[in-house]
Design an enzyme around this catalytic site. Structure first.
Site, mmCIF file in Angstrom:
data_model
loop_
_atom_site.group_PDB
_atom_site.id
_atom_site.type_symbol
_atom_site.label_atom_id
_atom_site.label_comp_id
_atom_site.label_asym_id
_atom_site.label_seq_id
_atom_site.Cartn_x
_atom_site.Cartn_y
_atom_site.Cartn_z
ATOM 1 N N SER A 165 -2.841 8.647 -35.513
ATOM 2 C CA SER A 165 -1.910 8.683 -34.384
ATOM 3 C C SER A 165 -2.320 9.727 -33.337
ATOM 4 O O SER A 165 -1.517 10.120 -32.498
ATOM 5 C CB SER A 165 -0.485 8.996 -34.873
ATOM 6 N N THR A 173 -6.800 13.981 -34.813
ATOM 7 C CA THR A 173 -8.036 14.709 -34.532
ATOM 8 C C THR A 173 -8.019 15.298 -33.126
ATOM 9 O O THR A 173 -8.424 16.447 -32.913
ATOM 10 C CB THR A 173 -9.246 13.773 -34.701
ATOM 11 N N HIS A 175 0.248 15.341 -43.057
ATOM 12 C CA HIS A 175 0.838 14.018 -42.832
ATOM 13 C C HIS A 175 2.172 13.904 -43.569
ATOM 14 O O HIS A 175 2.730 12.804 -43.672
ATOM 15 C CB HIS A 175 -0.099 12.922 -43.340
ATOM 16 N N SER A 188 -6.056 1.231 -36.012
ATOM 17 C CA SER A 188 -6.979 2.358 -36.149
ATOM 18 C C SER A 188 -7.186 2.728 -37.613
ATOM 19 O O SER A 188 -8.314 2.991 -38.054
ATOM 20 C CB SER A 188 -6.445 3.564 -35.372
#
Length: 341
Positions: A86, A89, A147, A177
């Site tokens: 989301s 990085t 997360h 993704s």
């Protein structure tokens, strides 16, 4: 690896601590294995167990459980939180560059020789492989990544006063993704057809899912405590990176000075952390990251665009997922990802 000594008042790359022998890693956590083996199981793209309402990858679950039991945030910690794929990085790079801009000239910045995940520790992974002591050894202020849904992390951060930035993305793009990421990555992951991943996502039986519960937990906390929890949308960051980096800097307590803004510092940070810049670096072409699920650094930089779901979903599939998300988020005030927009 280049040497990046601790600098007063600024975060240091986690890689520095990871490589220090005076904070040795302990053996992988096995305390929870018997309990974990009793939890509901989904093979999926990433073998996962259902724990406290969420489907958690088996490799990371011992770390999440250890964090719940043993970890307490510091008042000056900064957590970067996301559902996978989301904008994690990119957010790590932007925040780390922003908070270290006075300690490291951008022309010789650690991000030029380290992957963003080497700079900002993913704590479930580090606790799972016995590196809790290394996380503790990081000097303040620490930037930590997770997360974990709010309901799993809340006891660890409650009352600490720490700040949290949550980044959210159109669920359709996050799914696409993630699917691409697992298709070309660790041999421990399963390569499955996109249609199978789509069905699991819609049912909520997806790593770190259901995504709607992940989003809602952090969204509601941002409404309760906006001074401590900043909720960002990936799409907004794409559309207005300069304005949002300035917003990030204000939130973390290191706003840009008028002189820095006039000198183009914000734009320089945006360029340093851009997809094009990160993909071009040698470290992100040849090296790998991840002691549990190993990924090529290049796999963290695919497209980074809005709307790539259109290349993978039929209009009917997109509408189906939109309806699910809208129903699950109904009444929360969190909107803006409809395929019809």
């Amino acid at each position: 690896m280049a040497t990046y000594p601790p600098r007063s008042g600024a975060p240091i790359p986690f890689k520095v601590i990871e490589e220090q022998e005076d904070h040795p890693s302990q053996p992988r956590l096995e305390d929870y294995d018997d309990f974990i083996s009793t939890l509901p199981f989904e093979k999926g793209s990433v073998p996962s167990r259902k724990y406290q309402g969420f489907w958690y990858p088996e490799g990371f679950l011992p770390g999440a459980m250890a964090i719940q039991q043993r970890f307490k945030a510091r008042p000056d910690d900064l957590f970067l939180v996301s559902f996978p794929k989301s904008g994690t990085t990119w957010l790590k790079a932007l925040v780390f560059a922003t908070m270290t801009r006075k300690q490291y000239p951008l022309a010789r910045h650690p991000l030029l020789s380290l992957n963003p995940h080497d700079c900002v520790a993913y704590i479930e992974e580090r606790f799972a492989i016995g590196q809790a002591s290394k996380v503790e050894a990081l000097p303040s202020p620490r930037i930590l990544s997770t997360h974990m849904p709010y309901s799993l992390l809340q006891d660890s951060v409650a009352g600490s006063g720490c700040r949290i930035i949550y980044i959210a993305r159109d669920p359709k793009d996050a799914l696409v993704s993630f699917w691409h990421f697992t298709q070309k990555s660790s041999p421990k992951l399963n390569k499955i057809p996109f249609t199978e991943a789509f069905e699991a996502f819609c049912e909520g039986k997806f790593p770190f899912g259901p995504i709607w519960d992940h989003l809602l937990g952090w969204w509601r906390e941002s409404l309760k405590r906006p001074e401590k929890v900043l909720f960002l949308k990936y799409e907004g960051l794409l559309e207005e990176p300069v304005a949002n980096v300035k917003r990030l800097a204000e939130f973390v307590g290191c706003p840009f000075s008028e002189e820095e803004e006039e000198g183009g510092m914000v734009e320089e940070i945006v360029r340093l952390c851009s997809m094009e810049s990160m993909k071009s670096l040698e470290v992100n072409k040849v090296r790998k990251h991840g002691p549990i699920y190993q990924f090529a650094n290049s796999s963290f930089f695919r497209k980074g665009v809005k709307g790539d779901w259109r290349n993978h979903m039929s209009p009917e599939m997109a509408r189906r997922l939109d309806v699910i998300i809208e129903e699950k988020l109904q009444g929360s005030g969190l909107t803006g990802w409809s395929s019809q927009a």
